[in-house]
Design a protein around this motif. Sequence first.
Motif, short mmCIF file in Angstrom:
data_model
loop_
_atom_site.label_atom_id
_atom_site.label_comp_id
_atom_site.label_asym_id
_atom_site.label_seq_id
_atom_site.Cartn_x
_atom_site.Cartn_y
_atom_site.Cartn_z
N SER A 9 0.79 -1.14 -0.07
CA SER A 9 0.15 0.04 -0.05
C SER A 9 0.92 1.33 -0.14
O SER A 9 1.89 1.34 0.72
CB SER A 9 -0.88 0.14 1.23
N ARG A 11 2.41 4.53 0.97
CA ARG A 11 2.43 5.24 2.47
C ARG A 11 1.96 6.66 2.19
O ARG A 11 2.00 7.20 1.07
CB ARG A 11 4.02 5.38 2.89
N ARG A 12 1.49 7.31 3.12
CA ARG A 12 0.63 8.34 3.14
C ARG A 12 1.65 9.60 3.81
O ARG A 12 2.43 9.39 4.51
CB ARG A 12 -0.58 8.47 4.38
N HIS A 14 1.78 12.89 5.95
CA HIS A 14 1.09 13.23 7.03
C HIS A 14 0.95 14.71 7.07
O HIS A 14 1.50 15.42 6.95
CB HIS A 14 2.27 12.83 8.53
N ASP A 180 10.18 1.33 5.29
CA ASP A 180 9.26 0.36 4.71
C ASP A 180 8.05 -0.09 5.91
O ASP A 180 7.07 -0.90 5.57
CB ASP A 180 9.75 -0.83 3.95
N GLU A 181 8.73 -0.10 7.29
CA GLU A 181 7.76 -0.50 8.28
C GLU A 181 6.77 0.66 8.78
O GLU A 181 6.00 0.39 9.75
CB GLU A 181 8.72 -0.72 9.47
N MET A 182 6.79 1.82 8.11
CA MET A 182 5.93 2.92 8.75
C MET A 182 4.90 3.34 7.60
O MET A 182 4.87 3.00 6.35
CB MET A 182 6.77 4.24 8.73
N GLU A 183 3.48 3.77 8.05
CA GLU A 183 2.74 4.09 7.29
C GLU A 183 2.69 5.33 6.76
O GLU A 183 2.17 5.89 5.80
CB GLU A 183 1.28 3.96 8.01
N ASP A 185 4.92 8.93 5.08
CA ASP A 185 6.12 8.77 3.95
C ASP A 185 6.98 9.80 4.50
O ASP A 185 6.57 11.11 4.64
CB ASP A 185 5.54 9.10 2.68
N ILE A 233 1.65 6.09 14.46
CA ILE A 233 2.14 5.61 13.22
C ILE A 233 2.77 6.67 12.48
O ILE A 233 3.26 6.29 11.15
CB ILE A 233 0.77 5.28 12.33
#
Length: 292
Positions: A9, A11-12, A14, A180-183, A185, A233
């Motif tokens: 997916s 990444r967003r 913030h 890569d472990e975070m939602e 960017d 997150i």
Amino acid sequence: MTSDPNTASPRRVHTGTPIPEPEVPAGVEVIRDVAFGPHERQSYDVYLPHDAARPLPVVVFFHPGAWTRRDKRAVRTMFVLEHGFALVSIGYRLAQHAPFPAQIQDANAGLRHLIEHADTYGIDTTRMVVAGTSAGAHLGTLTVLAKDVPEFAPVPGFNPRGMVAIYGAYDLPDMIANQDEMEIDHSGPDSALALMIGGDPAEHPEALKQMSPQTYVRPDAPPFYVLHGVEDIVLPWAQSADFAASLARAGVAVNFETVQGAGHGHELFRTAPVSDRIMAFIADVASRKSGS
């Protein structure tokens, strides 16, 4: 049409945690926009409780906003005013105004101006505690630790009684390495770090290291209280855990706390019982003799 399970997916970016403007408690004088530089962001606000004895111990706060949003009115430690402390919130230029190290230069310039004019406000800066959340925790921690970096224009002899660091970023190379472990960017072209650095963060490892409080951990640092939400997150709580461990290994007195059920910017950090524990730490270190 079915989605490809092997496709990650996106990444967003913030865009900030919705938090209402904090209310100033009754019986507090507010002095707005004390300038320490020509840019509109280079100013601070002073909050003075009327009924507390002068000179007042002081909490200096640095605001959150991923170095790209919010301003000095986004105070997250307003509760200290109910305990006989002055509160000063220092502004700084955002990444879109100037790249790093402008932000830490402004943080130090604001501190320097406050110390030089403390008598004007009835503030005792020998009983100062620094605090910050998110980007403000990053910058506040740099003022406390990176005292020997000429490019940051540190305050000579700066020796606060303690530091409260809440859901901050402390090891930026590690954050990018584990993106890569975070939602959220932190490494894309639209990220705050890219704007701060002026390019792809992954291609500027030395700049990331220079920006990281982790780089400047020192045994003579004052006591730290490091807090982070388990449900964060935006910035993983491992950032705070690893940073606190580094401080402890260096011999720094450090309290580390994870807050269950709290995400980035959660109200749990501004209300009891967490705020009571923060206040207890501030009151304790501010009451100690210098150097103890």
